[in-house]
Design an enzyme around this catalytic site. Structure first.
Site, short mmCIF file in Angstrom:
data_model
loop_
_atom_site.label_atom_id
_atom_site.label_comp_id
_atom_site.label_asym_id
_atom_site.label_seq_id
_atom_site.Cartn_x
_atom_site.Cartn_y
_atom_site.Cartn_z
N ASP A 1 -2.81 8.86 19.75
CA ASP A 1 -3.14 10.05 20.53
C ASP A 1 -4.58 10.49 20.27
OD1 ASP A 1 -0.46 10.10 21.40
OD2 ASP A 1 0.13 11.23 19.63
N ALA B 1 -10.51 -2.34 18.71
CA ALA B 1 -9.99 -1.79 19.96
C ALA B 1 -10.87 -2.29 21.10
CB ALA B 1 -10.00 -0.27 19.92
#
Length: 324
Positions: free
Chosen positions: A265, A239
């Site tokens: 989320d 990421a």
């Protein structure tokens, strides 16, 4: 069914309040792997992108208000009871003419979960600018929205845009999770609606293909549209977070994949928590990948999200040795 109950942690309340808005559905989940028709038993719970973020931030000690609508039915009461039980500040409008949305969850294999949504015309799809205008914006420092609520209906899109506009009026940070769902709208419609919101955002969360949905090919190009932070995930791999200062990256810890739904989320929860705590970008990212790893290694979208005492002080927001 409005207002909040229960005790919320006051850790970090001095950093301000977060507001988010969206749909929380009741979920009926298979209790064992295989096709839903052979599940035998189903377990009731709840799921929703924004409410997962609200629950996650509350567990990590942040003050969070969540706005939604539910039907005057048992599934709506399940949603309200569950969210209030997590201690967040819940504002749930009851719509007596519409039903609460429902998601059927099929655990097709041990690590592959699919959702089937029954949400067309749901109570939450009637969220409106009036619901947003009734909120108290005193002390709000962060507003979080997603592309899911933008897609639910024209009135929901209006509610999201009004929430972003109110955030700008009170100088709150605006966070957007693109969270594109093909079943809700076309990529063309999504691109048009999201572009209006992105220009007013400070933080944007997206997968690599969602970056392209916004009409650019790189996070650096997306920064030129207005955001100051662009976080990009690739489904469990590296990421990245890109700002004007450059790009930092992090690899999530290795875990046993149990339930991939809600991973994005959970990542948002970790990053926004780090942001609210005033962490440096790389430390907020470290917290994000760590919280996401916990999320995918437990059943349910939000049930396994960590609490504040599970974060290791002084270790860039990672979890304690009890992490999976």
């Amino acid at each position: 069914m409005s207002g909040g109950v229960g005790e919320s942690s006051t850790v970090n309340r001095e950093r301000g309040r977060t507001i988010t808005v969206g749909e929380t559905m009741a979920t009926a989940s298979a209790t064992r792997p295989g096709p839903l028709r052979h599940a035998g038993l189903l377990e009731l719970s709840t799921a929703g992108a924004e409410s997962t973020v609200a629950i996650g931030l509350t567990r990590l000690g942040h003050d969070c208000t969540y706005l939604t609508r539910v039907g005057d039915d048992e599934l709506g009461r399940l949603v309200v009871t569950t969210l209030r039980g997590e201690g967040l500040d819940l504002v749930a409008r009851v719509d007596e003419s519409r039903r609460t949305g429902l998601m059927l969850r099929e655990q097709r294999t041990s690590g592959r979960v699919r959702g089937e949504y029954w949400r067309a015309g749901s109570a939450a799809s009637a969220l409106s600018t009036g619901d947003v205008d009734a909120l108290d914006f005193d002390g709000v420092s962060l507003v979080h929205v997603t592309g899911i609520t933008l897609a639910l209906s024209p009135s929901c899109a209006g509610a999201v845009e009004r929430l972003v506009a109110r955030a700008r009026e009170v100088n709150a940070t605006v966070s957007l999770d693109v969270n594109h769902r093909d079943g809700l709208w076309s990529r063309a419609d999504a691109a048009t609606a999201l572009s209006r919101v992105v220009a007013s955002c400070d933080i944007v969360f997206a997968s690599a293909d969602e970056v392209e949905l916004l009409g650019v090919t790189t996070a650096e190009e997306l920064l030129e549209q207005g955001p100051s932070v662009v976080a990009v995930t690739d489904g469990g791999g590296v990421a990245t977070v890109t700002t004007a200062a450059g790009t930092v990256e992090a690899t999530p810890p290795a875990v046993t994949l149990v339930d991939p739904l809600g991973a994005g989320d959970a990542f948002v929860v970790g990053y926004l928590s780090g942001h609210l705590d005033g962490l440096a970008v790389e430390d907020a990212l470290a917290r994000a990948v760590s919280v996401a790893a916990v999320g995918v290694s437990t059943r349910g979208d939000w049930e396994g999200l960590p609490r504040r005492d599970e974060l290791r002080p002084g270790s860039r927001g990672r979890l304690t040795a009890d992490e999976p």
